[in-house]
Design a protein around this motif. Structure first.
Motif, PDB file in Angstrom:
ATOM      1  N   PHE A 215      11.618  91.383  19.347  1.00 39.03           N
ATOM      2  CA  PHE A 215      12.070  92.824  20.415  1.00 39.03           C
ATOM      3  C   PHE A 215      13.310  93.184  19.417  1.00 39.03           C
ATOM      4  O   PHE A 215      14.225  92.202  18.724  1.00 39.03           O
ATOM      5  CB  PHE A 215      13.014  92.669  21.673  1.00 39.03           C
ATOM      6  CG  PHE A 215      13.528  91.096  21.920  1.00 39.03           C
ATOM      7  CD1 PHE A 215      13.017  89.912  21.548  1.00 39.03           C
ATOM      8  CD2 PHE A 215      14.988  91.651  21.938  1.00 39.03           C
ATOM      9  CE1 PHE A 215      14.031  88.489  22.363  1.00 39.03           C
ATOM     10  CE2 PHE A 215      16.075  90.822  22.002  1.00 39.03           C
ATOM     11  CZ  PHE A 215      15.808  89.265  21.953  1.00 39.03           C
ATOM     12  N   PHE A 300      28.830  99.987  12.544  1.00 40.01           N
ATOM     13  CA  PHE A 300      28.915  99.237  14.383  1.00 40.01           C
ATOM     14  C   PHE A 300      28.621  97.713  14.687  1.00 40.01           C
ATOM     15  O   PHE A 300      28.557  97.629  15.486  1.00 40.01           O
ATOM     16  CB  PHE A 300      29.573  99.975  15.461  1.00 40.01           C
ATOM     17  CG  PHE A 300      28.426 100.904  15.999  1.00 40.01           C
ATOM     18  CD1 PHE A 300      28.422  99.903  16.709  1.00 40.01           C
ATOM     19  CD2 PHE A 300      28.596 102.151  15.641  1.00 40.01           C
ATOM     20  CE1 PHE A 300      27.348 101.051  17.985  1.00 40.01           C
ATOM     21  CE2 PHE A 300      27.289 102.703  16.797  1.00 40.01           C
ATOM     22  CZ  PHE A 300      26.848 102.221  17.987  1.00 40.01           C
ATOM     23  N   PHE A 303      26.452  92.805  10.712  1.00 40.46           N
ATOM     24  CA  PHE A 303      27.557  92.182  11.206  1.00 40.46           C
ATOM     25  C   PHE A 303      27.334  90.928   9.842  1.00 40.46           C
ATOM     26  O   PHE A 303      25.998  90.574   9.396  1.00 40.46           O
ATOM     27  CB  PHE A 303      27.916  91.020  12.096  1.00 40.46           C
ATOM     28  CG  PHE A 303      26.411  90.381  12.808  1.00 40.46           C
ATOM     29  CD1 PHE A 303      26.130  89.053  12.214  1.00 40.46           C
ATOM     30  CD2 PHE A 303      25.659  91.468  13.844  1.00 40.46           C
ATOM     31  CE1 PHE A 303      25.084  88.356  13.134  1.00 40.46           C
ATOM     32  CE2 PHE A 303      24.817  90.829  14.786  1.00 40.46           C
ATOM     33  CZ  PHE A 303      24.317  89.076  14.375  1.00 40.46           C
TER      34      PHE A 303
ATOM     35  N   SER B 217      29.355  96.866  17.624  1.00 43.21           N
ATOM     36  CA  SER B 217      29.481  96.785  19.339  1.00 43.21           C
ATOM     37  C   SER B 217      28.353  95.603  19.425  1.00 43.21           C
ATOM     38  O   SER B 217      27.189  95.678  17.874  1.00 43.21           O
ATOM     39  CB  SER B 217      28.358  97.444  19.836  1.00 43.21           C
ATOM     40  OG  SER B 217      29.599  98.538  20.349  1.00 43.21           O
ATOM     41  N   PRO B 219      24.697  93.817  21.288  1.00 37.01           N
ATOM     42  CA  PRO B 219      23.862  93.825  22.577  1.00 37.01           C
ATOM     43  C   PRO B 219      23.857  92.413  23.378  1.00 37.01           C
ATOM     44  O   PRO B 219      23.914  91.699  22.994  1.00 37.01           O
ATOM     45  CB  PRO B 219      22.196  94.626  21.919  1.00 37.01           C
ATOM     46  CG  PRO B 219      22.182  94.669  20.855  1.00 37.01           C
ATOM     47  CD  PRO B 219      23.556  94.463  19.820  1.00 37.01           C
ATOM     48  N   GLY B 220      23.340  92.575  24.439  1.00 30.83           N
ATOM     49  CA  GLY B 220      23.730  90.890  24.776  1.00 30.83           C
ATOM     50  C   GLY B 220      22.192  90.648  25.146  1.00 30.83           C
ATOM     51  O   GLY B 220      21.091  91.050  24.463  1.00 30.83           O
ATOM     52  N   PHE B 297      20.039  86.773  16.856  1.00 28.80           N
ATOM     53  CA  PHE B 297      20.984  88.211  16.786  1.00 28.80           C
ATOM     54  C   PHE B 297      21.057  88.531  15.848  1.00 28.80           C
ATOM     55  O   PHE B 297      20.855  89.974  16.153  1.00 28.80           O
ATOM     56  CB  PHE B 297      22.095  87.374  17.530  1.00 28.80           C
ATOM     57  CG  PHE B 297      22.714  87.743  18.808  1.00 28.80           C
ATOM     58  CD1 PHE B 297      22.837  86.335  19.468  1.00 28.80           C
ATOM     59  CD2 PHE B 297      23.349  88.614  19.937  1.00 28.80           C
ATOM     60  CE1 PHE B 297      23.226  86.139  20.433  1.00 28.80           C
ATOM     61  CE2 PHE B 297      23.999  88.341  20.709  1.00 28.80           C
ATOM     62  CZ  PHE B 297      24.053  87.531  21.628  1.00 28.80           C
ATOM     63  N   ARG B 298      20.789  88.537  14.540  1.00 27.55           N
ATOM     64  CA  ARG B 298      20.443  88.762  13.661  1.00 27.55           C
ATOM     65  C   ARG B 298      19.350  90.414  13.357  1.00 27.55           C
ATOM     66  O   ARG B 298      19.386  90.821  13.363  1.00 27.55           O
ATOM     67  CB  ARG B 298      20.577  87.919  12.348  1.00 27.55           C
ATOM     68  CG  ARG B 298      21.290  88.805  10.699  1.00 27.55           C
ATOM     69  CD  ARG B 298      21.344  88.268  10.099  1.00 27.55           C
ATOM     70  NE  ARG B 298      22.638  87.494   9.294  1.00 27.55           N
ATOM     71  CZ  ARG B 298      23.856  87.258   9.043  1.00 27.55           C
ATOM     72  NH1 ARG B 298      24.064  89.169   9.168  1.00 27.55           N
ATOM     73  NH2 ARG B 298      24.533  86.773   8.923  1.00 27.55           N
ATOM     74  N   GLN B 299      17.995  88.707  14.178  1.00 23.10           N
ATOM     75  CA  GLN B 299      16.849  89.799  13.724  1.00 23.10           C
ATOM     76  C   GLN B 299      17.231  90.965  14.581  1.00 23.10           C
ATOM     77  O   GLN B 299      15.971  91.826  14.041  1.00 23.10           O
ATOM     78  CB  GLN B 299      15.898  88.194  13.919  1.00 23.10           C
ATOM     79  CG  GLN B 299      16.402  87.811  13.205  1.00 23.10           C
ATOM     80  CD  GLN B 299      14.987  86.375  13.234  1.00 23.10           C
ATOM     81  OE1 GLN B 299      14.072  86.611  13.883  1.00 23.10           O
ATOM     82  NE2 GLN B 299      15.202  85.656  12.305  1.00 23.10           N
ATOM     83  N   PHE B 300      17.042  90.551  16.142  1.00 28.02           N
ATOM     84  CA  PHE B 300      16.959  91.837  17.004  1.00 28.02           C
ATOM     85  C   PHE B 300      17.567  92.861  16.789  1.00 28.02           C
ATOM     86  O   PHE B 300      18.019  93.829  17.828  1.00 28.02           O
ATOM     87  CB  PHE B 300      16.847  90.713  18.278  1.00 28.02           C
ATOM     88  CG  PHE B 300      18.150  90.642  19.135  1.00 28.02           C
ATOM     89  CD1 PHE B 300      18.864  91.203  19.628  1.00 28.02           C
ATOM     90  CD2 PHE B 300      18.650  89.348  19.109  1.00 28.02           C
ATOM     91  CE1 PHE B 300      19.763  91.285  20.605  1.00 28.02           C
ATOM     92  CE2 PHE B 300      19.736  88.716  20.155  1.00 28.02           C
ATOM     93  CZ  PHE B 300      20.115  89.948  20.712  1.00 28.02           C
ATOM     94  N   THR B 301      18.836  92.606  16.019  1.00 28.23           N
ATOM     95  CA  THR B 301      20.208  94.126  15.835  1.00 28.23           C
ATOM     96  C   THR B 301      20.321  94.403  14.783  1.00 28.23           C
ATOM     97  O   THR B 301      20.340  95.824  14.268  1.00 28.23           O
ATOM     98  CB  THR B 301      21.183  93.426  16.131  1.00 28.23           C
ATOM     99  OG1 THR B 301      21.834  92.317  15.008  1.00 28.23           O
ATOM    100  CG2 THR B 301      21.509  92.828  17.502  1.00 28.23           C
ATOM    101  N   ALA B 302      19.056  94.113  13.896  1.00 28.47           N
ATOM    102  CA  ALA B 302      18.803  94.905  12.213  1.00 28.47           C
ATOM    103  C   ALA B 302      18.237  95.450  12.021  1.00 28.47           C
ATOM    104  O   ALA B 302      16.894  95.691  13.109  1.00 28.47           O
ATOM    105  CB  ALA B 302      18.689  93.692  11.509  1.00 28.47           C
ATOM    106  N   PHE B 303      18.818  96.880  11.487  1.00 26.18           N
ATOM    107  CA  PHE B 303      17.546  97.839  11.885  1.00 26.18           C
ATOM    108  C   PHE B 303      17.639  98.826   9.951  1.00 26.18           C
ATOM    109  O   PHE B 303      18.902  97.943   9.663  1.00 26.18           O
ATOM    110  CB  PHE B 303      17.594  99.188  12.323  1.00 26.18           C
ATOM    111  CG  PHE B 303      19.029 100.082  12.257  1.00 26.18           C
ATOM    112  CD1 PHE B 303      19.075 100.826  11.847  1.00 26.18           C
ATOM    113  CD2 PHE B 303      20.027  99.132  13.009  1.00 26.18           C
ATOM    114  CE1 PHE B 303      20.223 101.416  11.871  1.00 26.18           C
ATOM    115  CE2 PHE B 303      20.828  99.463  12.904  1.00 26.18           C
ATOM    116  CZ  PHE B 303      21.326 100.793  12.582  1.00 26.18           C
TER     117      PHE B 303
END
Lengths: 303, 303
Positions: A215, A300, A303, B217, B219-220, B297-303
């Motif tokens: 996801f 934003f 990280f 920001s 995400p949770g 967290f890195r994997q599910f927020t990186a694009f």
């Protein structure tokens, strides 16, 4: 090679804490197509009445949107009016006049049936299925739905979903459709109904995409000023499918990277939509604006 | 070189849709310290009654938490009981017995006054200020507050905030404190009150950090199962300040990258906290678990 968008082209009356507009161009198909038009060749299948204004046709045409499928019939165009809550997270419908939309029977041309991308706006599930079943060469198909269809047309909806690659809904709809209160479990249950790509929109909080291999979550864009959230979800859908169409992906080849970027482009388009009433932001928006905001998202969230 | 944490060490009774525990270790100071202890040397300043159990002292000690500042007085420890809503986003307080906490007067040792990091849990703002004013060598100081202090002790709170580098609050508190409904404007108004680093926690939706040069920001985390959200915000705070302390940063040198990672570590710690009742997750949690989730967290927020 086009994206075909099917849904409502309408007039809306909207009241938000930022102002009031009695009548302006709206409708899911309108928002989706305007948004997608920045990414890919787009054509619409919709119906309007004889009150549909030339300037509104002109706006769509100016975005290169194919209008051969925009049927004009005697009568009035679909009209919706609503008022938003103070935080604009909720809205109350004041008027729903279906008018010519009540007998909407989407007719696809021979050319439209052969297009590779199909986005079905939020209309009756059986109609969505009829359209989908006419398509012969689909790479990617999906759409939107809402509480009303989930509650009162569940059987039809479940049949329709079997034929979709992707579904875009909000979190309360995902929970309603699945009966699961945990979002991760709800997503798994919804994906088991057909659409292997599920985007759960969470309004100002962002969006999460679920697919076979994992996801992806993106937080919401922090707007300086929010004027009118009408159409934001549809603009998200337009950016999402428009970007995927521009990449030429299909349901099997779409990579996590493609899908994640599509979710970010969807978020970008939804954020722009809210900055002005109705479709006004699309009168001036450029592809450069879109790329600049995409980069903002990267900055934003990294990280 | 330690982090000093000041706040409540308490017993809680908690009812959630996942179960009920009549009495278990709790309190903001407890959660913050347990969470921070995975990152940096941590000591607490708090008060408990003569009912405070040896096994609870042992748990804190097992995490290397300095307990010289844990005052024991005659009487009962602070007790709080509450029941969570079905989605666990809201809770109702059933019991608040301040007991020995009613006369809590934080006493810092000579050594504690010289420590570089101070995290003030959610207690009366004037008390927070008293503690902060005793510190002589701070690199970074901040804390938490709540609606009650914002509404009924605003003057005291505003004086207190002037001396803080960071503030962690949730979005409704940020709006209440600033009088602004737009989050970006609310953040600017709150930062103008003193704390140049502002973390706005948004529960299951993630968190946003505002600082001089921009914002970040995240995400949770999507939990498989949520058992008890009690202490999640405090664990977030512990991960945030604990990570920054481990990096040796101060209010001036903290980079966007440091701060962003601190927000993610905070999110990681908050997510673990919810997986079991009370502090139970910290009985087994390892630093490797934390690093693995940070990578998630890195994997599910990186694009």
């Amino acid at each position: 090679m086009s994206l075909v968008v099917v849904g409502s082209v309408a007039y809306d009356g909207v009241t938000t804490p930022a102002g009031k507009v009695d009548r302006m161009l709206g409708g899911a198909c309108t928002y989706i197509a305007l948004s997608a038009s920045y990414f890919t060749k787009t054509e619409i299948v919709a119906v309007v009445g004889d009150d549909f204004a030339q300037e509104d046709t002109d706006l769509l045409a100016a975005h290169g949107i194919g209008l051969d499928g925009l049927e004009r019939v005697a009568g009035k165009s679909f009209f919706w009016a609503g008022v938003y809550s103070a935080d604009m997270n909720d809205r109350e419908t004041l008027t729903t006049d279906l008018n010519v939309f009540a007998t909407f029977d989407p007719k696809l041309s021979a050319s439209q049936k052969q297009q590779p991308y199909l986005m079905l706006g939020n209309i009756q599930p059986a109609l969505q299925k009829t359209v989908r079943d006419q398509m012969t060469s689909l790479s990617l198909v999906g759409g939107d739905t809402m509480n009303f269809w989930i509650n009162d047309f569940r059987g039809e909806l479940l049949e329709t979903l079997k034929g979709w690659n992707f579904l875009l809904i909000n979190d309360s709809e995902a929970k309603l459709l699945s009966g699961e209160s945990n979002l991760k479990k709800a997503a798994a249950a919804v994906r088991a109904l057909g659409p292997k790509l599920l985007v759960i929109k969470r309004g100002e909080y962002g969006a999460t995409l679920f697919h076979e291999h994992g996801f992806f979550s993106v937080p919401g864009y922090l707007l300086h000023g929010l004027k009118d959230p009408t159409g934001a979800g549809d603009c998200f859908a337009g950016g999402f499918i428009g970007y995927l169409a521009s990449r030429g992906v299909n349901a099997e080849t779409a990579s996590h990277q493609d899908l994640a970027k599509a979710v970010v482009y969807g978020s970008v388009m939804g954020s722009f939509c809210c900055e002005e009433f109705g479709v006004d932001r699309f009168r001036t928006l450029t592809r450069d604006d879109i790329e600049a905001r995409f980069e903002e998202f990267r900055q934003f969230t990294a990280f």
